[in-house]
Design a protein around this motif. Structure first.
Motif, mmCIF file in Angstrom:
data_model
loop_
_atom_site.group_PDB
_atom_site.id
_atom_site.type_symbol
_atom_site.label_atom_id
_atom_site.label_comp_id
_atom_site.label_asym_id
_atom_site.label_seq_id
_atom_site.Cartn_x
_atom_site.Cartn_y
_atom_site.Cartn_z
ATOM 1 N N ILE A 197 16.774 26.524 -59.331
ATOM 2 C CA ILE A 197 17.047 25.559 -60.410
ATOM 3 C C ILE A 197 18.431 25.441 -60.619
ATOM 4 N N ALA A 198 19.076 24.325 -60.517
ATOM 5 C CA ALA A 198 20.341 24.085 -60.850
ATOM 6 C C ALA A 198 20.595 24.597 -62.300
ATOM 7 N N THR A 199 21.574 25.617 -62.341
ATOM 8 C CA THR A 199 22.022 26.273 -63.458
ATOM 9 C C THR A 199 22.121 25.301 -64.908
ATOM 10 N N ALA A 200 22.918 24.102 -64.319
ATOM 11 C CA ALA A 200 23.367 23.071 -65.459
ATOM 12 C C ALA A 200 22.171 22.452 -65.976
ATOM 13 N N ASP A 201 21.170 22.310 -65.256
ATOM 14 C CA ASP A 201 19.864 21.520 -65.500
ATOM 15 C C ASP A 201 18.635 22.360 -66.531
ATOM 16 N N ILE A 202 18.949 23.676 -66.263
ATOM 17 C CA ILE A 202 18.004 24.465 -67.008
ATOM 18 C C ILE A 202 17.697 24.135 -68.470
ATOM 19 N N ALA A 203 18.891 23.688 -69.215
ATOM 20 C CA ALA A 203 18.598 23.518 -70.599
ATOM 21 C C ALA A 203 17.646 22.174 -70.752
ATOM 22 N N ALA A 204 17.792 21.240 -69.955
ATOM 23 C CA ALA A 204 16.889 20.035 -69.923
ATOM 24 C C ALA A 204 15.258 20.653 -69.721
ATOM 25 N N LEU A 205 15.258 21.571 -68.730
ATOM 26 C CA LEU A 205 13.877 21.799 -68.307
ATOM 27 C C LEU A 205 13.361 22.726 -69.657
ATOM 28 N N GLN A 206 14.208 23.645 -70.179
ATOM 29 C CA GLN A 206 13.583 24.327 -71.449
ATOM 30 C C GLN A 206 13.356 23.543 -72.481
ATOM 31 N N SER A 207 14.062 22.559 -72.689
ATOM 32 C CA SER A 207 13.600 21.712 -73.781
ATOM 33 C C SER A 207 12.332 20.805 -73.727
ATOM 34 N N ALA A 208 12.269 20.336 -72.205
ATOM 35 C CA ALA A 208 11.137 19.623 -72.104
ATOM 36 C C ALA A 208 9.721 20.725 -72.184
ATOM 37 N N LEU A 209 9.945 21.834 -71.749
ATOM 38 C CA LEU A 209 8.757 22.661 -71.834
ATOM 39 C C LEU A 209 8.351 23.076 -73.211
ATOM 40 N N VAL A 210 9.650 23.327 -74.041
ATOM 41 C CA VAL A 210 9.222 23.862 -75.311
ATOM 42 C C VAL A 210 8.573 22.686 -76.025
ATOM 43 N N LYS A 211 9.014 21.366 -76.016
ATOM 44 C CA LYS A 211 8.369 20.071 -76.552
ATOM 45 C C LYS A 211 7.073 19.960 -76.249
ATOM 46 N N LYS A 212 6.437 20.443 -75.106
ATOM 47 C CA LYS A 212 5.249 20.481 -74.671
ATOM 48 C C LYS A 212 4.185 21.214 -75.586
ATOM 49 N N VAL A 213 4.683 22.132 -76.254
ATOM 50 C CA VAL A 213 4.014 23.147 -77.108
ATOM 51 C C VAL A 213 4.167 22.812 -78.488
ATOM 52 N N ASN A 214 5.499 22.839 -78.870
ATOM 53 C CA ASN A 214 6.003 22.589 -80.371
ATOM 54 C C ASN A 214 7.281 21.597 -80.095
ATOM 55 N N PRO A 215 6.873 20.161 -80.425
ATOM 56 C CA PRO A 215 7.806 19.089 -80.646
ATOM 57 C C PRO A 215 9.233 19.557 -81.478
#
Length: 395
Positions: A197-215
């Motif tokens: 995964i492009a290192t600069a794009d990991i933050a967006a993936l982190q946020s999306a996965l976290v929001k899936k469980v706890n908004p």
């Protein structure tokens, strides 16, 4: 003479007669003693003894067979349960942590082992004897242009060489997980695949996965991580999650790095990719002329020869879903190029790259179950840290 002879024989006759009577009395007395009701005696029945011996040994043999079967079944069941427990954990564990480290607790998420090779680069062991390690980070240029039609490469590989030194910039990609692909019930090993995964794009993936469980959270606690892990491993839920993420362009840039562990060819790899695309594509795509043209262009990219083991094939997806296929034949150093990667072509239709990504990440049957599980553990490493810290740590 006659009288003398007769006289000499007379004394013997009473003795012989007495001996005969004595013998007769002895035999009669013994027989009477044997037949007397007061004397204990045995009557042996050989047939009955034989049957009893046969029954004993037969029961003993059955008992031993039952014990052997029960022991074997219990051994197999115990090994199966142990394997299931081991499969729940990452295949690559960090055993170098001291016992006092909080990450060494049994309830902590195990991390991938990151070591350094002879040149000082960070690598991750694969567990395979042929392809022993994958780089923790790789640098890739933007192969797909911002506009223009899809352009399958010509049959001459020399015409598709891209010198990365002339690229405007190189982007860092971080390894999220890897695994071995096997085929058939014999478990024939084909290649090792890693998800970057492009290192600069990991933050967006982190946020999306976290929001899936706890908004409202920025990181997940252990119980929430287990909930996300179960969702990413569930066939139906995982496909729903990854389809939604890919629709939103999350992660914007990612790549699958494929390295064969045995000599193969482009046609063999193409057939596997084509089957995966057809299985993951929407039913309506079959009658779509645009999708059919994209599939023909994708097949044309693989009209080439052999792929030796340990050579690198990259499937790169950009933010618009364009797919770039890049191959490194290892001849770059011989020809004076710093890198030997060659752009085989780019496919504009987003459905092609989406189907390939889902083939590794989600659904009932994936190309490599070990890779999918290891990638999920990589996602767990992302969401256990505050959003944005992973990229800062890598850089």
């Amino acid at each position: 003479m006659f009288r003398r002879a007769a006289f000499r024989q007379l004394p013997c006759q009473p003795y012989l007669a007495g001996a005969s009577r004595t013998s007769r009395r002895t035999l009669i007395s013994r027989r009477a003693a044997r037949d007397s009701p007061g004397r204990v005696h045995e009557q042996l029945n050989l047939d009955q003894l034989s049957r009893q011996s046969y029954d004993y040994h037969r029961k003993r043999q059955i008992f031993l067979i039952c014990g052997t079967v029960a022991g074997t079944v219990s051994f197999i069941y115990t090994a199966w349960k142990l394997k299931k427990e081991l499969d729940k954990r990452p295949t690559l564990l960090d055993s170098s942590l001291p016992s006092t480290d909080p990450l060494s607790r049994s309830d902590a998420i195990a991390r991938k082992v990151v070591v350094h090779d002879e040149e000082g680069r960070e690598v991750v062991p694969t567990g395979n004897s042929t392809v022993k390690e994958f780089p923790r980070t790789i640098q890739l240029p933007s192969y797909a242009s911002s506009s223009g039609p899809s352009h399958p490469a010509p049959l001459d590989p020399a015409a598709t060489v891209v010198d990365q030194t002339t690229s405007s910039s190189l982007d860092d990609y971080t390894l999220a997980g890897l695994g071995l692909r096997t085929v058939s019930f014999l478990g024939i090993q084909v290649y090792v695949v890693g998800f970057y995964i492009a290192t600069a794009d990991i933050a967006a993936l982190q946020s999306a996965l976290v929001k899936k469980v706890n908004p409202i959270a920025t990181t997940l606690v252990p119980g929430e991580r287990e909930q996300l892990r179960a969702a990413l491993l569930d066939p139906a839920t995982s496909e729903e999650i990854w389809r939604e993420l890919l629709d939103k362009g999350i992660p914007a840039r990612s790549a699958f790095r494929v390295v064969p562990v045995r000599d193969t060819d482009f046609h063999h790899l193409r057939d596997g990719f084509v089957r995966a695309i057809q299985a993951r594509s929407p039913p309506a795509s079959g009658g779509d002329d645009g999708f059919g043209e994209a599939m023909r262009a994708f097949r044309a990219l693989f009209n080439r020869g052999s792929v030796p083991k340990r050579k690198e094939l990259l499937l790169i997806r950009d933010g618009q879903g364009r797919l770039s296929v890049v191959y490194d034949d290892g001849r770059g150093a011989k020809e004076g190029r710093p890198e030997g990667r060659q752009l085989l072509g780019t496919i504009e239709d987003e459905r092609i790259s989406r189907a390939l990504w889902l083939n590794y990440l989600a659904g009932t049957k994936v190309a490599s179950e070990p890779a999918r599980k290891n990638i999920v553990e990589g996602m767990m490493e992302f969401v256990e840290r505050p959003v944005g810290t992973v990229a800062a740590q890598v850089v």
